[in-house]
Design a protein around this motif. Structure first.
Motif, PDB file in Angstrom:
ATOM      1  N   PHE A  19       0.854  -1.190   0.000  1.00 52.69           N
ATOM      2  CA  PHE A  19       0.000   0.000   0.000  1.00 52.69           C
ATOM      3  C   PHE A  19       0.886   1.235   0.000  1.00 52.69           C
ATOM      4  O   PHE A  19       2.071   1.188   0.364  1.00 52.69           O
ATOM      5  N   THR A 104     -14.618   3.199   6.898  1.00 53.13           N
ATOM      6  CA  THR A 104     -14.100   2.456   5.740  1.00 53.13           C
ATOM      7  C   THR A 104     -14.200   0.973   6.061  1.00 53.13           C
ATOM      8  O   THR A 104     -14.501   0.609   7.209  1.00 53.13           O
ATOM      9  N   PHE A 106     -11.881  -0.868   6.719  1.00 49.81           N
ATOM     10  CA  PHE A 106     -10.888  -1.160   7.753  1.00 49.81           C
ATOM     11  C   PHE A 106     -11.470  -1.055   9.157  1.00 49.81           C
ATOM     12  O   PHE A 106     -10.945  -1.643  10.101  1.00 49.81           O
ATOM     13  N   HIS A 129      -5.939   0.617  -8.172  1.00 50.23           N
ATOM     14  CA  HIS A 129      -5.903   0.798  -6.730  1.00 50.23           C
ATOM     15  C   HIS A 129      -6.980   1.800  -6.332  1.00 50.23           C
ATOM     16  O   HIS A 129      -7.456   2.596  -7.151  1.00 50.23           O
ATOM     17  N   ALA A 145      -7.982  -4.158  -4.942  1.00 44.53           N
ATOM     18  CA  ALA A 145      -9.078  -4.946  -4.374  1.00 44.53           C
ATOM     19  C   ALA A 145      -8.591  -6.300  -3.863  1.00 44.53           C
ATOM     20  O   ALA A 145      -9.093  -6.802  -2.851  1.00 44.53           O
ATOM     21  N   ASP A 147      -5.715  -7.031  -2.452  1.00 48.67           N
ATOM     22  CA  ASP A 147      -5.101  -6.867  -1.140  1.00 48.67           C
ATOM     23  C   ASP A 147      -6.123  -6.474  -0.079  1.00 48.67           C
ATOM     24  O   ASP A 147      -5.983  -6.836   1.094  1.00 48.67           O
ATOM     25  N   LEU A 148      -7.139  -5.726  -0.492  1.00 45.96           N
ATOM     26  CA  LEU A 148      -8.223  -5.431   0.445  1.00 45.96           C
ATOM     27  C   LEU A 148      -8.907  -6.734   0.867  1.00 45.96           C
ATOM     28  O   LEU A 148      -9.213  -6.938   2.051  1.00 45.96           O
ATOM     29  N   ASP A 149      -9.117  -7.625  -0.093  1.00 47.95           N
ATOM     30  CA  ASP A 149      -9.714  -8.927   0.210  1.00 47.95           C
ATOM     31  C   ASP A 149      -8.839  -9.718   1.178  1.00 47.95           C
ATOM     32  O   ASP A 149      -9.349 -10.375   2.109  1.00 47.95           O
TER      33      ASP A 149
END
Length: 322
Positions: A19, A104, A106, A129, A145, A147-149
């Motif tokens: 990130f 968010t 997070f 991103h 997406a 890495d968010l997963d």
């Protein structure tokens, strides 16, 4: 106490998630965030914290230009047209444990948010991103997406991507397509529990009792002119003159006046930048929350005034006994 920004970033590093981070002044809207990172490419995200009538909570994370119609989304979840509204501000601290402007995906890292449902915009997958606040709105981080997963799966979340602009028909033969994303249980905030328990015990001065004996009436009547505090803790002015609440027209005028004053007071600087659906949801939630106590007081005043008027009329005009 929820996870801090620094702890979240450390957790992402431990997961070997790539990130980029960008520090900037505090921002409350997507438009304000765009001034600092909008020129870097990628998708900006807007995030809604919602609740339904059964106190079940949802985070909807979408691209900034995705249109989120809360009425349509509510129907797709099987909640009816008006089943969703903006969650109250205190829920940010109690459930997501983040301040205003920091919602968010997070925020679901905190254990207190384990029963909050997350709906992700499928549009995130079309960008290399996307930008999110890492639990604090003085910084934005960008990641893809995938890495968010990875992060969401690390905290026990199975990411659910949704076409938030779709308008499928919902009816007898077309069940709600997002019903599976409705949380299984409600979440009770501490102040809600206190209100519920206190509401079960009648307050002195607000009760009217009639004994079983004929022609015997005992009553405790509230003074029709009350001075107290509203839900924001500010003094409430004397809301009536003697006998004014015997007039239904004046009673209605008082309600409309209070509604108008509160509506104007809630159109503040921090709400001006919100999108239409966000602004209307925020204002509606504020009106319902902050008017609730005042209107209950007005209704009780009207009720007790009506009772008093009838009681005096009954004692002054006794029927002729035969």
């Amino acid at each position: 106490m929820g996870l801090s920004k620094e702890q979240l970033l450390t957790q992402l590093q431990e997961l070997q998630i790539e990130f980029s981070k960008y520090e900037h002044p505090l921002v409350l809207t997507v438009e304000a965030q765009a001034k600092y990172v909008g020129n870097l490419g990628g998708g900006l995200s807007k995030n809604l914290f919602l609740k339904d009538k059964k106190s079940r909570f949802y985070v909807v994370s979408a691209l900034a230009d995705t249109r989120v119609d809360l009425k349509v989304l509510s129907q797709r979840l099987g909640l009816g047209k008006g089943g969703l509204r903006m969650a109250p501000e205190e829920a940010l601290g109690e459930i997501l444990q983040v301040p205003l402007g920091c919602v968010t995906p997070f925020a679901l890292v905190n254990e207190s948010a384990r029963d909050v449902s997350l709906l992700l915009d499928q549009g995130f997958k079309t960008h290399e991103h996307c930008f999110f606040h890492p639990l604090s709105n003085d910084m934005s981080i960008s990641l893809n997406a995938r890495d968010l997963d990875r992060f969401l799966k690390s905290i026990g979340r199975d990411p659910s991507y949704v076409d938030l602009e779709a308008t499928p028909t919902v009816g007898k033969d077309q069940p709600p397509d997002l019903a599976a994303l409705v949380p299984s249980g409600s979440i009770a905030l501490p102040d809600q529990a206190e209100k519920q328990s206190s509401s079960e015990v009648p307050k002195e001065g607000n009760t009217v009792s009639v004994s079983n004996k004929p022609k015997t009436v005992s009553a405790k009547v509230v003074n029709p002119c009350i001075v107290g505090n509203n839900t924001k803790g500010t003094p409430v002015k004397n809301v009536c003159s003697s006998g004014s609440f015997a007039d239904v027209g004046k009673f209605v005028e008082e309600i409309l006046q209070k509604t108008s004053e509160l509506l104007l007071s809630e159109i503040k600087e921090e709400t001006i930048g919100l999108h239409g659906e966000q602004l209307s949801a925020v204002v509606c939630d504020k009106l319902q929350k902050n008017l609730n106590s005042d209107l209950k007081n007005l209704a009780m005043i009207f009720k007790n005034t009506a009772y008093t008027e009838g009681f005096h009329a009954g004692t002054q005009h006794q029927p002729t006994r035969w």
